[in-house]
Write a protein that holds these residues in place. Structure first.
Motif, short mmCIF file in Angstrom:
data_model
loop_
_atom_site.label_atom_id
_atom_site.label_comp_id
_atom_site.label_asym_id
_atom_site.label_seq_id
_atom_site.Cartn_x
_atom_site.Cartn_y
_atom_site.Cartn_z
N ARG B 122 0.83 -1.21 0.00
CA ARG B 122 0.00 0.00 0.00
C ARG B 122 0.86 1.26 0.00
O ARG B 122 0.55 2.24 -0.67
CB ARG B 122 -0.95 -0.01 1.20
CG ARG B 122 -2.02 1.07 1.12
CD ARG B 122 -3.06 0.94 2.22
NE ARG B 122 -3.99 -0.14 1.99
CZ ARG B 122 -4.20 -1.16 2.83
NH1 ARG B 122 -3.56 -1.22 3.97
NH2 ARG B 122 -5.06 -2.11 2.54
N LEU B 125 2.32 1.60 -3.64
CA LEU B 125 1.28 1.99 -4.61
C LEU B 125 0.76 3.39 -4.34
O LEU B 125 0.48 4.15 -5.26
CB LEU B 125 0.12 0.97 -4.59
CG LEU B 125 0.43 -0.42 -5.14
CD1 LEU B 125 -0.82 -1.29 -5.10
CD2 LEU B 125 0.98 -0.36 -6.56
N ASP B 126 0.61 3.73 -3.07
CA ASP B 126 0.15 5.07 -2.71
C ASP B 126 1.14 6.12 -3.23
O ASP B 126 0.74 7.15 -3.79
CB ASP B 126 0.01 5.17 -1.18
CG ASP B 126 -0.40 6.56 -0.74
OD1 ASP B 126 -1.47 7.04 -1.18
OD2 ASP B 126 0.35 7.19 0.03
N ASP B 128 3.21 5.72 -5.77
CA ASP B 128 3.09 5.73 -7.24
C ASP B 128 1.88 6.56 -7.68
O ASP B 128 1.95 7.32 -8.65
CB ASP B 128 2.93 4.30 -7.78
CG ASP B 128 4.22 3.49 -7.64
OD1 ASP B 128 5.27 4.11 -7.37
OD2 ASP B 128 4.16 2.25 -7.76
N TRP B 129 0.76 6.38 -6.97
CA TRP B 129 -0.48 7.10 -7.32
C TRP B 129 -0.26 8.61 -7.24
O TRP B 129 -0.82 9.37 -8.03
CB TRP B 129 -1.60 6.67 -6.38
CG TRP B 129 -2.93 7.30 -6.64
CD1 TRP B 129 -3.85 6.95 -7.58
CD2 TRP B 129 -3.51 8.42 -5.93
NE1 TRP B 129 -4.96 7.75 -7.51
CE2 TRP B 129 -4.78 8.66 -6.50
CE3 TRP B 129 -3.09 9.21 -4.86
CZ2 TRP B 129 -5.62 9.68 -6.05
CZ3 TRP B 129 -3.92 10.22 -4.42
CH2 TRP B 129 -5.18 10.45 -5.00
N LYS B 132 1.20 11.68 -10.15
CA LYS B 132 0.46 12.61 -11.02
C LYS B 132 0.43 14.04 -10.48
O LYS B 132 0.15 14.97 -11.22
CB LYS B 132 -0.96 12.10 -11.28
CG LYS B 132 -1.79 11.84 -10.04
CD LYS B 132 -3.26 11.64 -10.39
CE LYS B 132 -3.66 10.26 -10.74
NZ LYS B 132 -3.58 9.14 -9.88
N PHE B 133 0.71 14.20 -9.18
CA PHE B 133 0.66 15.54 -8.59
C PHE B 133 2.03 16.23 -8.58
O PHE B 133 2.16 17.34 -8.08
CB PHE B 133 0.13 15.46 -7.15
CG PHE B 133 -1.23 14.84 -7.06
CD1 PHE B 133 -2.34 15.48 -7.60
CD2 PHE B 133 -1.42 13.61 -6.45
CE1 PHE B 133 -3.59 14.90 -7.54
CE2 PHE B 133 -2.66 13.02 -6.38
CZ PHE B 133 -3.76 13.67 -6.92
#
Lengths: 60, 280
Positions: B122, B125-126, B128-129, B132-133
């Motif tokens: 988690r 992945l968090d 990686d997510w 975009k910012f």
């Protein structure tokens, strides 16, 4: 192999014949650079951000 | 501070037995931590029903190692224990004991944060997510720090797999049962959240099948007694977690599936019914 293990193995085998409950996300999930996302209320944007995060965690 | 002092003095003279519980966000005051409207959590409701004094050792994010150790240390330190409840968490969360002397205020109490727990997959992945910012993504601040570095290292070497998490967790479950039995302490165990991180099909099915096979082959499977509610924890082999019993009305929302006020009430009722069975 003892009886209990045998019973559990049998249950697991039977369960593979039935699809398990999976909560699927319904509806459209916005990407944040989408113009329509920017027009949403802050509350709705929050929900969409959480949906987007949940989907990422599930799919990766 | 005054509130804490009064509580300490009251507990010294209290003749009520102690209800000692530990778990993750399903046991801790998640609503308070998220700054949402508060309500009585299952531990408080159960303590009221049983007329016991609640000692809630849970913390949002706790892994099973932290749940086990917080309970055992409290059990061995306290007398007049009426009931111990372990509500287990995700098997792949890892827990580190940190010798952190910092005092935190929480629920009006002062306490020491002893454990740092996280789910390596988690965390990665968090991070990686969040790419975009950040422009460019290499400036992502989520991709730095000890937690992230450990998570990446564990994942790269396949050390955060389901097998090790299940083996470790089952060991804690059996050890807790054995220690409670040898000390004649009434106890209940239950799986709280789902034991594995949620995934889409077909991956989820494959992972849960692996979990079930590990439970079936485990030497502990025949040793876990009736005090473990919902054993062997997965519906595929006839068990359940409390999460799998929660309906939509018991959850905050489809996006945040933690138990709400109705969910906590329901959990307290399940545990109360099971307590009556083991105490009769």
């Amino acid at each position: 192999m003892n009886i209990k293990r045998l019973v559990l193995k049998f249950r697991l085998f039977i369960s593979s014949a039935f699809p398990q409950k999976e909560k699927k996300e319904r509806g459209f999930i916005y990407e944040f650079d989408d113009e329509r996302f920017k027009k949403l209320t802050p509350d709705e944007q929050g929900v969409q951000v959480q949906k987007n995060w949940n989907k990422y965690m599930k799919d990766k | 501070m005054l509130k804490l002092g009064v509580r300490c003095i009251m507990s010294l003279f209290s003749k009520r037995k102690k209800l000692i519980i530990s778990g993750c966000s399903y046991t801790d005051n998640y609503a308070k931590q998220q700054k949402m409207k508060e309500f009585p959590i299952w531990g408080e409701l159960l303590a009221e029903k049983l007329d016991m004094e609640l000692i809630n050792l849970s913390e949002c994010g706790f892994g099973n190692k932290a749940i086990y150790h917080t309970l055992i240390e409290e059990i061995l330190n306290k007398k007049d224990i009426g009931l111990v409840v372990a509500m287990w968490s995700e098997v792949q969360r890892i827990s580190f004991f940190i010798d952190d002397k910092t005092l935190y205020r929480r629920n009006g109490d002062v306490y020491k944060k002893d454990w740092d727990c996280f789910h390596p997959e988690r965390v990665v992945l968090d991070a990686d997510w969040h790419d975009k910012f950040f422009i460019p993504p290499t400036k992502n601040t989520k991709k730095s720090g000890l937690k992230y570095d450990i998570s990446v290292a564990l994942r790269n070497k396949f050390l955060d797999d389901i097998k090790s998490g299940v083996k470790e967790s089952l060991g804690y479950m059996y050890a807790l049962q054995t220690i409670c039995e040898s000390n004649n302490i009434p106890h209940l165990q239950i799986q709280g959240c789902q034991p594995l991180m949620g995934k889409g099909e077909p991956l989820q099915g494959i992972q849960y099948k692996e979990l079930c096979n590990l439970i079936i082959e485990s030497p502990y499977t025949n040793k876990i007694n009736k005090n473990f509610i919902g054993w062997p924890i997965d519906p595929r082999i006839g068990g359940y977690s409390i999460d799998s019993k929660l309906e939509d009305k018991h959850r905050f929302s489809p996006e945040d599936t933690h138990p709400n006020d109705m969910g906590h009430k329901y959990i307290s009722e399940v545990l109360y019914d099971e307590y009556k069975k083991i105490s009769s």
